[in-house]
Design an enzyme around this catalytic site. Structure first.
Site, mmCIF file in Angstrom:
data_model
loop_
_atom_site.group_PDB
_atom_site.id
_atom_site.type_symbol
_atom_site.label_atom_id
_atom_site.label_comp_id
_atom_site.label_asym_id
_atom_site.label_seq_id
_atom_site.Cartn_x
_atom_site.Cartn_y
_atom_site.Cartn_z
ATOM 1 N N GLY A 11 0.818 -1.205 0.000
ATOM 2 C CA GLY A 11 0.000 0.000 0.000
ATOM 3 C C GLY A 11 0.852 1.255 0.000
ATOM 4 O O GLY A 11 1.929 1.286 0.598
ATOM 5 N N ARG A 72 1.051 -4.882 -5.355
ATOM 6 C CA ARG A 72 1.279 -6.143 -4.653
ATOM 7 C C ARG A 72 1.559 -7.207 -5.721
ATOM 8 O O ARG A 72 1.063 -7.115 -6.838
ATOM 9 C CB ARG A 72 0.072 -6.518 -3.790
ATOM 10 C CG ARG A 72 -0.310 -5.395 -2.808
ATOM 11 C CD ARG A 72 -1.447 -5.807 -1.888
ATOM 12 N NE ARG A 72 -1.983 -4.656 -1.168
ATOM 13 C CZ ARG A 72 -1.442 -4.136 -0.064
ATOM 14 N NH1 ARG A 72 -0.350 -4.687 0.432
ATOM 15 N NH2 ARG A 72 -1.992 -3.091 0.524
ATOM 16 N N ASP A 103 5.619 -4.899 6.270
ATOM 17 C CA ASP A 103 6.242 -6.159 6.678
ATOM 18 C C ASP A 103 6.250 -7.189 5.559
ATOM 19 O O ASP A 103 7.198 -7.971 5.429
ATOM 20 C CB ASP A 103 5.540 -6.714 7.925
ATOM 21 C CG ASP A 103 4.094 -7.099 7.659
ATOM 22 O OD1 ASP A 103 3.322 -6.209 7.254
ATOM 23 O OD2 ASP A 103 3.744 -8.269 7.866
ATOM 24 N N THR A 126 4.483 2.466 5.689
ATOM 25 C CA THR A 126 3.107 1.986 5.806
ATOM 26 C C THR A 126 2.371 2.861 6.800
ATOM 27 O O THR A 126 2.920 3.210 7.849
ATOM 28 C CB THR A 126 3.044 0.514 6.262
ATOM 29 O OG1 THR A 126 1.696 0.197 6.663
ATOM 30 C CG2 THR A 126 3.965 0.237 7.437
ATOM 31 N N ASP A 128 0.153 1.996 8.727
ATOM 32 C CA ASP A 128 -0.298 1.215 9.884
ATOM 33 C C ASP A 128 0.663 1.236 11.072
ATOM 34 O O ASP A 128 0.284 0.826 12.167
ATOM 35 C CB ASP A 128 -0.531 -0.240 9.475
ATOM 36 C CG ASP A 128 -1.651 -0.379 8.465
ATOM 37 O OD1 ASP A 128 -2.546 0.484 8.448
ATOM 38 O OD2 ASP A 128 -1.626 -1.336 7.675
ATOM 39 N N ASP A 130 3.038 -0.698 11.944
ATOM 40 C CA ASP A 130 2.943 -2.024 12.574
ATOM 41 C C ASP A 130 4.148 -2.904 12.301
ATOM 42 O O ASP A 130 4.059 -4.130 12.376
ATOM 43 C CB ASP A 130 1.672 -2.737 12.104
ATOM 44 C CG ASP A 130 1.646 -2.956 10.596
ATOM 45 O OD1 ASP A 130 2.496 -2.377 9.878
ATOM 46 O OD2 ASP A 130 0.772 -3.706 10.119
ATOM 47 N N ARG A 172 -6.222 -2.351 9.154
ATOM 48 C CA ARG A 172 -6.613 -3.753 9.273
ATOM 49 C C ARG A 172 -5.518 -4.582 9.946
ATOM 50 O O ARG A 172 -4.382 -4.593 9.518
ATOM 51 C CB ARG A 172 -6.908 -4.314 7.883
ATOM 52 C CG ARG A 172 -7.588 -5.667 7.876
ATOM 53 C CD ARG A 172 -7.941 -6.039 6.454
ATOM 54 N NE ARG A 172 -8.720 -4.998 5.806
ATOM 55 C CZ ARG A 172 -8.964 -4.980 4.494
ATOM 56 N NH1 ARG A 172 -8.476 -5.918 3.716
ATOM 57 N NH2 ARG A 172 -9.684 -4.009 3.975
#
Length: 323
Positions: A11, A72, A103, A126, A128, A130, A172
């Site tokens: 993303g 992707r 990741d 990213t 996120d 994360d 998500r």
């Protein structure tokens, strides 16, 4: 090392352009040829290499998205796909690869090095936030700022009409955006998809606020596997089980776009610069991270897992401040 390449994978995230710009201009300044690979690992397998110069990244630092695009790629997840990617890199005489992504992108870079000893450096990009091994990922600050700004506007409407709004944010399988937006917007509750939906507690909190004269309530929801599912289920149950009306607002991909914040631009620029210098210093399987207030280099293997360790700490903070 004479030629390096850079790609964005997964993303998009605001600040990726700043990182690409930094890689390109640092590389050129060090006498390297720098190539941008269009559309990530997919573009790598399709041989979409673009020679970059200083003008290639001019007037890009302030824009969201990525000028070299991203995607992707299922084929790169296979042994055969990575072998093909390695052969293409070698045929183009590329000596090192810089990967900007999350990741999944880092795991792909790790396997490329593990299977073919190809030098790789990862830059965490990213929204996120994360990725293990780093306190910060490019794009997170902008995504949170965008979401908080949206919630502030929704709060104005909610207060004007004595309404409860359920606002769904991205992330998500990562609670980072929901937690930060919840705290920064003064939300009454934060809902996570990996926890049982406690409608009774949410309803009691809304009614508690109404009893002391609150004009509105905001519930932040971290998106699940499908955007909107949890939010609309919550709206339905609040109405049927507790006679409470609410409105749903799914922020969606607006959080990915927009001009990157100064923090995202600054740290992305530092990360891009250090990524190139790391390749020149002979590092072959590393990542650029932000820890202990500094941008620094670590082993790529330290950054291959998702992180959720801050969930309890920030959730407790949000709960205490929402009374």
């Amino acid at each position: 090392m004479k030629k390096i390449a850079v790609l964005c994978s997964g993303g998009d995230a605001p600040g990726m352009n700043a990182a690409v710009r930094s890689v390109v201009r640092t590389g050129l300044g060090e006498g390297l040829e720098v190539y941008g690979i269009q559309r990530g690992y997919l573009g790598l397998l399709e041989g979409k290499f673009r020679k970059m110069n200083a003008a290639s990244v001019g007037n890009t630092i302030q824009h969201g998205g990525t000028v070299i695009q991203t995607s992707r790629c299922e084929e790169f997840k296979t042994v055969e796909g990575r072998k093909k990617a390695h052969d293409i890199l070698k045929s183009q005489h590329i000596d090192g690869l810089i990967v900007i992504g999350g990741d999944g992108s880092f795991n792909g870079a790790h396997l490329l090095h593990a299977e073919h000893s190809f030098p790789v450096i990862g830059i965490p990009g990213t929204i996120d936030n994360d990725i293990s091994g780093t306190n910060y990922t490019i794009g997170f600050d902008t995504a949170v700022s965008t979401a908080v700004s949206a919630v502030d506007k929704i709060r104005d409407t909610a207060s004007s009409h004595d309404r409860t709004f359920i606002v769904e944010v991205m992330g998500r399988r990562s609670p980072a955006i929901a937690l930060h937006v919840g705290v920064c917007s003064g939300a009454e509750n934060i809902v996570f998809p990996n926890e049982e939906l406690n409608c009774a507690q949410l309803a009691n909190d809304i009614k508690r606020g109404l009893s002391r004269g609150k004009m509105s309530s905001i519930i932040i929801v971290e998106e699940g596997e499908k955007p909107g599912d949890i939010s609309y289920e919550l709206k339905k149950r609040l109405e049927l089980e507790h006679q409470l009306q609410s409105h749903v607002c799914v922020l969606g991909h607006v959080q990915r776009g927009g001009n990157p914040s100064p923090l995202d631009r600054f740290l992305a620029s530092k990360m891009g610069n250090l990524a190139v210098m790391s390749l020149l210093e002979g590092k072959t399987e590393h990542a650029i991270v932000y820890t202990h207030g500094k941008v620094q280099v670590t082993d790529l293997k330290d950054c291959l897992k998702k992180k959720t360790e801050y969930l309890t700490e920030y959730k407790d903070l949000a709960r205490k401040l929402s009374i």
